[in-house]
Scaffold this motif. Sequence first.
Motif, mmCIF file in Angstrom:
data_model
loop_
_atom_site.group_PDB
_atom_site.id
_atom_site.type_symbol
_atom_site.label_atom_id
_atom_site.label_comp_id
_atom_site.label_asym_id
_atom_site.label_seq_id
_atom_site.Cartn_x
_atom_site.Cartn_y
_atom_site.Cartn_z
ATOM 1 N N ASP A 195 0.831 -1.208 0.000
ATOM 2 C CA ASP A 195 0.000 0.000 0.000
ATOM 3 C C ASP A 195 0.860 1.250 0.000
ATOM 4 N N HIS A 236 1.105 3.811 -3.116
ATOM 5 C CA HIS A 236 0.603 5.155 -2.823
ATOM 6 C C HIS A 236 1.674 6.203 -3.090
ATOM 7 N N VAL A 296 -6.829 3.662 -7.108
ATOM 8 C CA VAL A 296 -5.484 3.740 -6.544
ATOM 9 C C VAL A 296 -4.729 4.930 -7.137
ATOM 10 N N TYR A 349 -6.437 2.527 -0.877
ATOM 11 C CA TYR A 349 -5.211 1.737 -0.847
ATOM 12 C C TYR A 349 -5.366 0.556 -1.803
ATOM 13 N N THR A 405 -4.849 -2.527 -1.197
ATOM 14 C CA THR A 405 -5.526 -3.642 -0.526
ATOM 15 C C THR A 405 -7.035 -3.426 -0.434
#
Length: 211
Positions: A39, A43, A179, A185, A187
Amino acid sequence: MPKASIILLVFGFAVIGLSMALFVELAEDVIEKETFAIDEIIHNVMVNIGNSLFYTVMGYVTEAGSVLFISVASVLLFIYLLLFGNKSKWVAIFFAVNMIGISGLTKVLKLYFERERPELLEQFDGTGFSFPSGHATGSIAFYGFVIYLIIINRLKKGLKILFITLFSLIILAVALSRVVLSVHYFTDIVAGLALGLSWLIICIVAMKLMR
């Protein structure tokens, strides 16, 4: 029961099991407030493309999974299946169950996990809690059911492959957009796709057993 139907049911239950196992695994870590390295990595990469053309394009793509678009498209498809579909009315009924059910499940789970988003961006429906992604669950439930309708349709094989590929890419593009826009995130997206796929197959299997 024909052998092909038995194989389809076994395959369906296997996918449900694997998808739910993945969702539960992620959910347990979210409950324990665990952080995921993937993540953070993704990110940080996405933050650097905030002003790019790709970011702008993803801003439009994400609308294909928005609550408004999916809701309107679902109502229209339900009416079509109910009035003009040449299959059993159970198809329309279970399509409604599929969409209403995934919407309710997503809302309840978001409130249960209360995971904060990486960023809050109202313009991209980036408000409220993050886990699981509503765009991911809604997209795979809606477009996935459309793919099922294409599979059982009498279209030529070439057209089936074309449309199945197109709608599969839409699902993935919408998931990716969340994303890229930094409102989810990675996930969240994986969990949303796993949950949506499980629910979709449950509805299709239930419909086949009912019919």
